[in-house]
Structure formats: C-alpha cells, structure tokens
Design an enzyme around this catalytic site. Structure first.
Site, PDB file in Angstrom:
ATOM      1  N   GLU A  64      46.985  43.909  32.167  1.00  0.00           N
ATOM      2  CA  GLU A  64      46.786  43.828  33.607  1.00  0.00           C
ATOM      3  C   GLU A  64      45.739  44.869  33.992  1.00  0.00           C
ATOM      4  O   GLU A  64      46.053  46.040  34.166  1.00  0.00           O
ATOM      5  CB  GLU A  64      48.100  44.060  34.364  1.00  0.00           C
ATOM      6  CG  GLU A  64      49.134  42.971  34.133  1.00  0.00           C
ATOM      7  CD  GLU A  64      50.388  43.159  34.960  1.00  0.00           C
ATOM      8  OE1 GLU A  64      50.419  44.119  35.785  1.00  0.00           O
ATOM      9  OE2 GLU A  64      51.334  42.367  34.804  1.00  0.00           O
ATOM     10  N   HIS A  81      38.067  45.528  34.738  1.00  0.00           N
ATOM     11  CA  HIS A  81      37.220  44.912  33.723  1.00  0.00           C
ATOM     12  C   HIS A  81      37.424  43.405  33.659  1.00  0.00           C
ATOM     13  O   HIS A  81      38.522  42.902  33.879  1.00  0.00           O
ATOM     14  CB  HIS A  81      37.503  45.554  32.356  1.00  0.00           C
ATOM     15  CG  HIS A  81      37.257  47.020  32.350  1.00  0.00           C
ATOM     16  ND1 HIS A  81      38.274  47.948  32.485  1.00  0.00           N
ATOM     17  CD2 HIS A  81      36.104  47.730  32.252  1.00  0.00           C
ATOM     18  CE1 HIS A  81      37.764  49.167  32.456  1.00  0.00           C
ATOM     19  NE2 HIS A  81      36.444  49.062  32.313  1.00  0.00           N
ATOM     20  N   SER A 108      31.049  50.209  31.846  1.00  0.00           N
ATOM     21  CA  SER A 108      31.836  49.203  31.123  1.00  0.00           C
ATOM     22  C   SER A 108      31.821  47.833  31.789  1.00  0.00           C
ATOM     23  O   SER A 108      32.063  46.822  31.127  1.00  0.00           O
ATOM     24  CB  SER A 108      33.286  49.676  30.981  1.00  0.00           C
ATOM     25  OG  SER A 108      33.862  49.914  32.253  1.00  0.00           O
TER      26      SER A 108
END
Length: 425
Positions: free
Chosen positions: A391, A395, A211
C-alpha cells in the site's frame, strides 16, 4: 534493413522486399565497431548477419547472446527455392505466397525467428547512443511482442503483427557500462532480426529527478517511474536518457555529482526535464531545501547548466501523492514547492510542465478507489516480487507510470516544444 511492412509475402516481394535485398548488399562490409546485425532463428544466418539461434547463450568472448533465465524457442518457416516447404512449413499450403528465387537473405530474415519468453538478449557495445531496428513477424500466426531495455525501460509500444505481416520498428537507446540488454516478452513474441547502429548525434532527452521518475529495476516490478515509460512515446529520433534516482532531492542530486555526470553527456539541442520536490520536503539535512530560497537556487543550477551548452531546460512540478480528504478531493502534500517551481519558470523564461496540476486532475477523476490502480496498491500474492502485498501512495506501478508519461507527452504538445513535438509517436 529497409522497411518490411506487408500484408503477406507476395505483397512484399514486389517492392519493399527487393529493397531489403539491395540494402543487405550495401550493408555488407560495414565496420563491426559501428554496426551490428543479428539474424534470429534456427539455421545459418543471412549474409552479413550474425546467427542467433534459440541456444545462443551469452559469453564474454563472443560478446552477445541470450542471458540465463527465461525460455527461448525457434522456428524455421522458410520456403526452399524450388517452392517446396522446409522446416515447420512442410506440408502446409499457403496460397499466393512467392518468395523471389535466390533472395535467400529476405527468406532467411522473415522465415526464421526466435520466440523469447521472458528472455534477455545481451550485446556488448561501447558506451554511447544507438539506433536499434527490430524486425518481427510470422507468416502463419499473429504476434504480440513486448520490448524493454535494461530489463525495465519501455522503449516501444506493444508490437503486434497479423499473420503474414512483417514490421520493422526503430528506437534509440543509451548504452552505459558497455552493455545493451533487451528484454523480450509478450503473448506471442517474435524476433526475426536486429540491427544496431551507432548514432551519436541523436537528440537526447535527459531526465533529472527522484523515484517517481527513475527507471525502477526489473526486480521491483511492477514498480515504475514515469521516466521509464517515456521512451515508448517517442520515435527513434529521440533518445530518453533517464538519470533520475530514488531518494534524491534537487540538492542531493547535485551534491552527489549527478548533474556533472549528466552535463558531461549533454550537447547543444538536447533537452533536460527537471522534476524534484518529494525529497526536498523531508526533514533531512542532506536533502531538504526551503521552497522560497534553496529549492529555487538549486533548480536554477540545472537551468543554467543546460543553457550553458545551448540545451533546453524544462521545469516540472512534482507529481501528486495519493491522499484524499473526506470529500474525495485530493489533499495537497507539496505546500509551497509547487508554486516555487512555477515562479522560477516565469523568472527564468523556461517552459513549465505543471505535472502537479495534471496528476491532481487525473487522481480526482479516478477517485480514492480507482486511483489505487495507478499506485503500488497490490493484494497479497498479486505480484511475485511483493507476496505480502503493498500500500504505497507515492510510487506508481507500470499502469500509473505510463499514464503519467502520457501526461508529459501531452504537455509537450500543449507547449509546442519543437522538435520533441515532431518526434512523438
């Protein structure tokens, strides 16, 4: 289209402008299966081009047009051949302008354009690699245009032109699912023309990862992986083909058949950038690997696969998470996974990009507070897609992903990875 960089119309009319007209003559009659030309703006299209007015909506039979959503406007600033102004230029005096008489193709491409505000232009194309040429500019106004492919992949730096300047930009893009989607936005966007040409021999830079690398969907904005920011850093000689997927480890990526799909498209001379670790570290039997054994074994399979087709594999250590200790130093969350990648690169004699070290330095320089601007730390109401705020210490938002992509480009320079180095913007 030939290059159309000019400070004003009179400057372009002498050299580059004449080349445009000559190229249009040469291009006419090319097979439509290999070449697509679109002329944006109100009115009839220049010869050899397909007209795309502001009301040109996509339909499957036609195979191109603007998708629903966003807003599209159009302007026609063309001068008539007798010197009188037409459309929006009527009654306006522009000293020194002189479009060559009879050069209606150039006049059309430069004088008429669409203004796409958060709009997506779709073209149905066979799967493959394409070179796209974008012509943008406005005789009367400064412009600022942002372009993304697939809704989220940044394929060009912000395109800016001064009033009277017309600039041609090129980029390479991979089409999957028989659809190319180009999203346009910006402070003052303009699209004058598009040319799309099949380019199967373009050098491809493949990405395999998780990701932190993937092309995050437009619906998740401002979430972004560094891989979706990377195309804008390369010239049209390189196509970045990002196969990274959220949640995958070096193991699950292979066991789901994703490496096989990637390798079915790879050719000699291509590059494969490999970054895993975040999900290898998790206690999930479908994804977890041991840094001393299975992690290195799976990573070696990527290396061997690339070398088998005479492509160049490049190992990348996993980017750091945003966790600081009481002294403001970045805490290590990867343990033995980072040294394992370094060891494997040395064992196999393949290039290594130590992104863990580069991101450690970046985050420590930014500090505990400043580094929030790189990650998905957002306030309630700051972004429409996350009204309650976020938060997230793993990422990136677009700003951070762009900084990480810049670190990857920096490493390409440091390692002298040719010909990638030659093709950096």
């Amino acid at each position: 289209m030939k290059s159309v960089e000019a400070a004003d119309l009179s400057a372009a009319s002498g050299g580059q402008a004449q080349n445009i007209g000559k190229q249009a003559e040469l291009d006419r009659g090319l097979p439509r299966t290999d070449d697509w030309r679109f002329d944006f703006g109100p009115g009839a299209a220049a010869e050899g081009y397909r007209a795309v007015g502001p009301d040109c909506r996509y339909d499957a039979d036609k195979g191109y047009g603007f998708e629903d959503g966003g807003s599209v406007y159009g302007r026609d600033r063309r001068l008539q051949e007798d010197g009188a102004m037409s459309g929006d230029m009527a009654g306006t005096n522009i000293p020194g302008t002189n479009i060559p008489g009879g050069d209606t193709g150039l006049s059309r491409l430069r004088g008429s354009f669409c203004i796409p505000l958060g709009a997506v232009f779709r073209v149905d194309l066979p799967d493959g690699t394409y070179r796209v040429t974008l012509l943008t500019g406005d005789e009367l106004a400064d412009t600022h245009t942002l372009v993304k492919a697939g809704g989220s992949k940044r394929i060009l730096p912000p395109v800016r032109t001064a009033a009277g300047q017309f600039v041609e930009h090129r980029f390479a893009v991979q089409v999957y699912g028989s659809t190319l989607r180009l999203a346009f936005a910006g402070k003052a966007p303009r699209v004058n023309a598009l040319e799309i040409v099949s380019s199967p021999n373009t050098l491809t830079l493949f990405l395999a990862g998780d990701s932190t690398v993937t092309d995050q969907p437009a619906s998740g904005y401002p979430y972004a992986g560094w891989g979706q920011m990377l195309p804008a850093l390369f010239k049209h000689d390189v196509c970045v083909d990002n196969h990274a997927v959220s949640g995958r480890s070096s193991r699950s990526f292979i066991e789901e058949g994703r490496l096989d799909v990637l390798m079915s498209r790879m050719k000699a001379g291509d590059f494969l950038l490999i970054q895993f670790g975040h999900n290898d570290e998790k206690a999930d039997p479908r994804r977890s690997t041991d840094p001393h054994t299975t992690y290195k074994e799976y990573l070696r399979r990527y290396i061997d696969a690339a070398l088998a087709v005479k492509a160049q594999p490049v190992l990348i250590t996993p980017v750091q998470r945003r966790y600081f200790d009481a002294e403001g130093r970045l805490a290590d969350t990867h343990g033995e996974y980072v040294p394992a990648v370094c060891e494997l690169a040395a064992e196999c004699g393949v290039p290594l990009i130590d992104l863990a070290e580069k991101t450690r330095a970046l985050l420590e320089q930014a500090g505990p507070e400043g580094s929030k601007e790189l990650f998905m730390w957002t306030l309630p109401g700051e972004y429409m897609n996350f009204p309650a705020g976020m938060e997230d210490n793993t990422h990136f938002q677009e700003t951070g992903a762009a900084r990480i992509a810049g670190l990857v480009a920096e490493a390409v320079r440091e390692l002298q990875l040719q010909p990638l180095l030659m093709y950096l913007r």
